[in-house]
Structure formats: structure tokens, C-alpha cells
Write an enzyme that holds these catalytic residues in place. Structure first.
Site, short mmCIF file in Angstrom:
data_model
loop_
_atom_site.label_atom_id
_atom_site.label_comp_id
_atom_site.label_asym_id
_atom_site.label_seq_id
_atom_site.Cartn_x
_atom_site.Cartn_y
_atom_site.Cartn_z
N ASP A 80 -0.45 24.71 3.91
CA ASP A 80 -1.86 25.02 3.73
C ASP A 80 -2.15 25.05 2.23
OD1 ASP A 80 -4.51 26.24 4.26
OD2 ASP A 80 -3.58 28.05 3.44
N ASP A 82 -5.49 26.52 0.37
CA ASP A 82 -6.20 27.65 -0.20
C ASP A 82 -5.42 28.95 -0.05
OD1 ASP A 82 -8.18 25.84 -0.70
OD2 ASP A 82 -9.53 26.54 0.88
N ASP A 255 -1.19 31.16 4.47
CA ASP A 255 -1.52 32.55 4.18
C ASP A 255 -2.38 33.17 5.27
OD1 ASP A 255 -4.70 32.83 2.94
OD2 ASP A 255 -3.86 30.86 3.31
#
Length: 327
Positions: A80, A82, A255
Site C-alpha cells: 500500500d 499512503d 497501514d
């Protein structure tokens, strides 16, 4: 799509859009990764970025061990973007760069700033905020050439993103590369932006949201839906099938609890800088955790919250000031 016939119509429609988005993203990712048409300037820039990040990672200490086995060509890693690879949201940084180039007005920049402030303070992705940000971006780029936005994206990466890469996460990606595995970004950001970031980090390529274009010009519409949540899992599944990968041998890093569908696909899931829900899920399922943030718990007492808002306000003010000076 016949296999989806048993689902309620609304859910079937959402699932079909996720599958379409995932398949479109996988096709775009493979096409970009396989062209290998980077020019000398892009290669040199990528090498400089990699050297700088390696130096920062070395300064922070030796990288944490990861599982990759050298020579396993049935495995790959999916990251991922961001708050996993990069601090903050790529779509905000891209929007800020477009504002600097007078693509839109101060009111739209303020909305981007608020969305970024929410992202940093809450520490999680809010689908409504993300959808609003993407709708804003789509309206801004409508009618512009894909090649124009790609060139601008390279400049924006240098201006706003390069110094926001987490060296620790980049070191994890490098471990997979060193083992001979492919490494892909998987993000809701536009696939063009994600591809630039992946190239500059020396990664294989990127899965991202695909905006429709006709004859090289953006129409202002998406193919399927934003690559978020289940759509990310569909993209990884589609890419793994096309690349001949075995998902049980692959790794994924994120996250956000929104990416649990993607993380659950692979045999080696990692929670990186996790939000509260993902941290709890990772501990329950004995997933590996890594946290490269500093003072992450202090947000609960409000100090970094004020600092975060101040940073966003300062960045917004700086962009506006620069815009005024250029007039």
C-alpha cells in the site's frame, strides 16, 4: 460475471465494479511495467532517489528481517502507498502540485488541505473523504492529456513526495527486490501517479485507480471504481493470475484496516504503521507488525494533532504565497 449471480443486486453491482477496477488496474500495471521505456533522465533520477533512501535507512539502523527467499519467482510483494510507503496521501500532494501550476483555485486547495489534515489526524482512510478527493481530482484533470499529467507528476514527486518516503518500508521493499522478487505498489491514487512513485523507488510497477482516457485525453470518469478496499484485493488477485504467482508465497503490506481483504489474500501479511483496527486484527491473527512513526501514541493527548493542523495550514499558505508571487 455469471458467478456473481447469487448476490443481491446492489452488492453484485459493487462487487462487479471492484472486479472491473481490479482487472483494469492489473492490465495497466503490467503494460507499464513491461514497456521498459524509461529515458536516461528517469533512470538517473530513480538511482538518486534509491541512493538517498538507502542512506536514510542506514542512518536509522539495520533493516528488520523479512521472509523473502532468493530465487522464488512464484512470490512477489504488494505495498500500500499512503502512510505505508509514504507519509500522508499521494492524492493531496498531487493536488497541491496542480494548484501551484494553476489547475484550480484556492477553494479547491483548501478542500485538499482539509482532507489531508483528516487523514493525518485520524490515521485512517475515510472512504467519503477519499471519494471526494478523487472526484475533485477527476474534475480537475478532465480534458488534459495523460502525457501532460505524467510529466507534471514527475515534478510533483520531487517537490512534495520524495522526502516523505518511509526509509524503513523502502528497506523492506528492497529486501524483496534483492531476493529477485517483483514489488508492486497498490493504491487508490491514480495509476499514473503511482507508477511514477514506483519507478522512482526502483520498484516493479504499480496498481492504482484507472481514470478513463480517449485518444490520450482524460474523460473525467473512472474505469470501475477507485482501487480501495475489496478492489485492491481484486487487483492483486488479477495481477497474480496474469504473472503466474502463488499468493500463499507472496507478501502484502498496509497501514489500514480497509486493506484487510488484500492482506488476507497472501501468505505473508504485514501491518505497517497500522491504524487501531488493523493493529487489533494483526495481533489476533498473528500477523507481523512494523511501526516507523515516532510518537504515534501522543496524538491521543492532542499535541501532534495541533502540529499536524499547523503543518497543513503552513503548507497551504506556502502554496498560496508562491502562487501569488508567480502572478
Amino acid at each position: 460475471m455469471a458467478a456473481l449471480g447469487w448476490l443481491p443486486s446492489r452488492r453484485r453491482s459493487a462487487t462487479a465494479r471492484s472486479v472491473l477496477a481490479g482487472e483494469a488496474s492489473a492490465e495497466a500495471a503490467r503494460k507499464t511495467a513491461l514497456t521498459g521505456d524509461d529515458g536516461p533522465a528517469e533512470v538517473a533520477a530513480g538511482a538518486r532517489d534509491a541512493d538517498r533512501l538507502a542512506a536514510r535507512a542506514a542512518a536509522e539502523g539495520p533493516p528488520e528481517p523479512v521472509f523473502p527467499v532468493a530465487g522464488d519467482d512464484l512470490a512477489a510483494a504488494f505495498f500500500d502507498l499512503d502512510n505505508t510507503v509514504m507519509q500522508g496521501a499521494a492524492i493531496f500532494h498531487f493536488g497541491r502540485g496542480l494548484y501551484k501550476r494553476e489547475f484550480f483555485r484556492r477553494r479547491e486547495l483548501a478542500r485538499f488541505a482539509w482532507q489531508q489534515a483528516w487523514f493525518r489526524l485520524a490515521g485512517v482512510e475515510d472512504p467519503e473523504h477519499m471519494q471526494d478527493a478523487r472526484d475533485s481530482a477527476l474534475s480537475i484533470v478532465k480534458g488534459h492529456k495523460v502525457s501532460e499529467l505524467m510529466a507534471i507528476g514527475e515534478e510533483i514527486y520531487d517537490e512534495y513526495m520524495a522526502e516523505r518516503i518511509w526509509p524503513g518500508t523502502r528497506a523492506l521493499a528492497q529486501a524483496h527486490l534483492d531476493a529477485g522478487q517483483k514489488v508492486w505498489l497498490v493504491t487508490a491514487a491514480p495509476v499514473e501517479t503511482a507508477t511514477i512513485i514506483a519507478r522512482r523507488l526502483g520498484l516493479t510497477g504499480a496498481l492504482g485507480t484507472v481514470a478513463e482516457s480517449v485518444d490520450g485525453v482524460y474523460t473525467g470518469r473512472l474505469v470501475g471504481e477507485p482501487l480501495h478496499g475489496p478492489a485492491k484485493a481484486e487487483a492483486v488477485r488479477a495481477l497474480a493470475a496474469a504473472e503466474g504467482l502463488e499468493l500463499e508465497r507472496c507478501a502484502a503490506y498496509s497501514d489500514s484496516h480497509n486493506d484487510i481483504p488484500m492482506l488476507s489474500l497472501v501468505g505473508h501479511p504485514y501491518a505497517i504503521n497500522p491504524d487501531t483496527k488493523l493493529r487489533k486484527h494483526a495481533r489476533t491473527n498473528d500477523w507481523r507488525l512494523r511501526d516507523y512513526r515516532t510518537g504515534r501514541k501522543a496524538v491521543k493527548v492532542g499535541v501532534p494533532a495541533a502540529a499536524g493542523v499547523g503543518a497543513i495550514a503552513g503548507g497551504t499558505a506556502a502554496a498560496i504565497a508562491l502562487h501569488r508571487r508567480r502572478k
